[in-house]
Design a protein around this motif. Structure first.
Motif, short mmCIF file in Angstrom:
data_model
loop_
_atom_site.label_atom_id
_atom_site.label_comp_id
_atom_site.label_asym_id
_atom_site.label_seq_id
_atom_site.Cartn_x
_atom_site.Cartn_y
_atom_site.Cartn_z
N LEU A 144 26.24 9.39 19.03
CA LEU A 144 27.03 8.79 20.11
C LEU A 144 26.48 9.12 21.49
N HIS A 145 25.55 10.06 21.59
CA HIS A 145 24.95 10.37 22.88
C HIS A 145 24.02 9.26 23.33
N ASP A 146 23.68 8.34 22.45
CA ASP A 146 22.95 7.12 22.81
C ASP A 146 23.96 6.11 23.33
N ALA A 147 23.73 5.62 24.54
CA ALA A 147 24.69 4.70 25.16
C ALA A 147 24.85 3.40 24.40
N ASN A 148 23.86 3.04 23.56
CA ASN A 148 23.90 1.78 22.83
C ASN A 148 24.67 1.85 21.52
N VAL A 149 25.05 3.06 21.10
CA VAL A 149 25.69 3.26 19.79
C VAL A 149 27.20 3.22 19.96
N ASP A 150 27.86 2.45 19.10
CA ASP A 150 29.32 2.35 19.12
C ASP A 150 29.98 3.34 18.17
N ILE A 151 29.41 3.46 16.98
CA ILE A 151 30.00 4.28 15.90
C ILE A 151 28.88 5.11 15.27
N ALA A 152 29.18 6.33 14.93
CA ALA A 152 28.21 7.20 14.25
C ALA A 152 28.79 7.64 12.92
N THR A 153 27.91 7.89 11.95
CA THR A 153 28.34 8.36 10.64
C THR A 153 27.23 9.17 10.01
N LEU A 154 27.41 9.57 8.76
CA LEU A 154 26.46 10.45 8.08
C LEU A 154 25.93 9.83 6.81
N GLY A 155 24.73 10.26 6.42
CA GLY A 155 24.15 9.84 5.15
C GLY A 155 23.33 10.96 4.56
N VAL A 156 23.12 10.88 3.26
CA VAL A 156 22.31 11.89 2.56
C VAL A 156 21.46 11.18 1.52
N GLU A 157 20.24 11.62 1.34
CA GLU A 157 19.36 10.98 0.37
C GLU A 157 19.89 11.17 -1.04
N ILE A 158 19.86 10.10 -1.82
CA ILE A 158 20.31 10.15 -3.21
C ILE A 158 19.20 10.76 -4.06
N THR A 159 19.55 11.79 -4.84
CA THR A 159 18.58 12.43 -5.72
C THR A 159 18.89 12.19 -7.19
N ALA A 160 20.13 11.94 -7.53
CA ALA A 160 20.52 11.69 -8.92
C ALA A 160 20.32 10.21 -9.25
N GLU A 161 19.55 9.93 -10.29
CA GLU A 161 19.27 8.55 -10.66
C GLU A 161 20.54 7.76 -10.96
N GLY B 214 28.86 -7.40 15.42
CA GLY B 214 27.83 -7.04 16.37
C GLY B 214 27.90 -5.64 16.92
N MET B 215 28.69 -4.77 16.31
CA MET B 215 28.76 -3.38 16.77
C MET B 215 27.63 -2.58 16.13
N ARG B 216 27.20 -1.56 16.83
CA ARG B 216 26.07 -0.75 16.34
C ARG B 216 26.57 0.55 15.72
N ILE B 217 26.09 0.80 14.50
CA ILE B 217 26.38 2.04 13.79
C ILE B 217 25.07 2.77 13.54
N ASP B 218 24.96 4.00 14.00
CA ASP B 218 23.80 4.84 13.69
C ASP B 218 24.22 5.93 12.72
N VAL B 219 23.27 6.33 11.88
CA VAL B 219 23.53 7.28 10.80
C VAL B 219 22.69 8.53 11.00
N GLU B 220 23.34 9.67 11.04
CA GLU B 220 22.64 10.96 11.06
C GLU B 220 22.44 11.40 9.61
N LEU B 221 21.18 11.61 9.23
CA LEU B 221 20.87 12.03 7.87
C LEU B 221 20.97 13.54 7.76
N VAL B 222 21.69 14.01 6.75
CA VAL B 222 21.91 15.44 6.55
C VAL B 222 21.49 15.83 5.14
N SER B 223 21.44 17.13 4.89
CA SER B 223 20.97 17.59 3.59
C SER B 223 22.10 17.93 2.63
N GLY B 224 23.29 18.12 3.13
CA GLY B 224 24.41 18.50 2.26
C GLY B 224 25.40 17.38 2.10
#
Length: 245
Positions: free
Chosen positions: A117-134, A213-223
């Protein structure tokens, strides 16, 4: 930014009735979530509920709660009502929505959700994590993020969210963690919009924002925090928290 953390909690879960008050090592689940959110120190932490029992349980542990209507269709609607009650003068600039069924979530993950959200162009922020289980790659209960990597390390611009296995081809797949940070104006706009076509088709509320048309950025985390939706999930949460005590 001046922030406020709100945790929506309703008693009407179909798969796990009374979920917010489910006992985990001597405390209701909603209290575990509120304590972890409070530890992130992102402004006031308030549980928004439609249940006097939840309100009283939260207050009994020295935490803050507010009553909201029982007819809300989504957690976003509930937190918006709570925001209007808690901040009628409009001083809060960003609202963090922590789901009330994440009793193992770490404060550091909640803090990371605010970063985009510190980016002026971002409306909504959320989280994601890489999938490791098939098995998760084809599981429709695991929501996947389709996004473009940004210049910032560990960040995506969300293009789509889906229950399908996507995107196609070689490369990582990302599991969406349903924790959001909204700029105040974005939350106000979001709740004013009607349910969108793809939101209804995928049963994913966040698609409403993208379709409009809203912008969502995703912060990738490890947990990845454990979401409690079933009795089996609740047993696992009890085991995890008991080990950490």
């Amino acid at each position: 930014m001046k922030t406020l953390t709100i945790i929506p909690a309703r008693m009407g879960s179909t798969r796990l009735p009374g979920k917010p008050l489910a006992d985990i090592c001597g405390k209701p689940m909603i209290v575990h979530v509120a304590e972890r959110a409070h530890a992130a120190k992102l402004g006031r932490t308030v549980v928004a509920t439609d249940s006097i029992e939840v309100l009283q349980a939260v207050q009994a542990h020295g935490l803050e709660a507010v009553m909201t209507r029982s007819d809300h269709e989504s957690g976003s609607d509930r937190i918006y009502e709570a925001l209007q009650t808690l901040d009628p003068d409009g001083l809060v600039e960003a609202v963090i929505n922590v789901q009330g069924d994440l009793p193992t979530i770490g404060a550091e993950l909640i803090i990371k959700a605010l970063a985009p959200l510190h980016d002026a162009n971002v409306d909504i922020a959320t989280l994601g994590v890489e999938i490791t289980a098939e098995s998760e790659k084809t599981n429709p209960n695991v929501v996947k993020i389709v996004g473009s990597p940004l210049a910032q390390e560990n960040r995506l611009r969300a293009l789509y969210f889906t229950r399908a296995t996507a995107p196609w081809g070689e490369g990582p797949l990302y599991h969406h963690i349903g924790l959001y940070a909204y700029k105040r104006a974005a939350l106000e706009r979001f709740v004013s919009l009607g349910r969108s076509y793809l939101e209804q088709r995928e049963s994913l509320e966040q698609l409403r924002a993208l379709e409009n048309g809203m912008r969502i950025d995703v912060e990738l985390v490890s947990g990845q925090p454990l979401g409690v939706d079933t009795p089996a999930d609740l047993d696992r949460a009890r085991e995890m928290i008991a080990k950490a005590l």
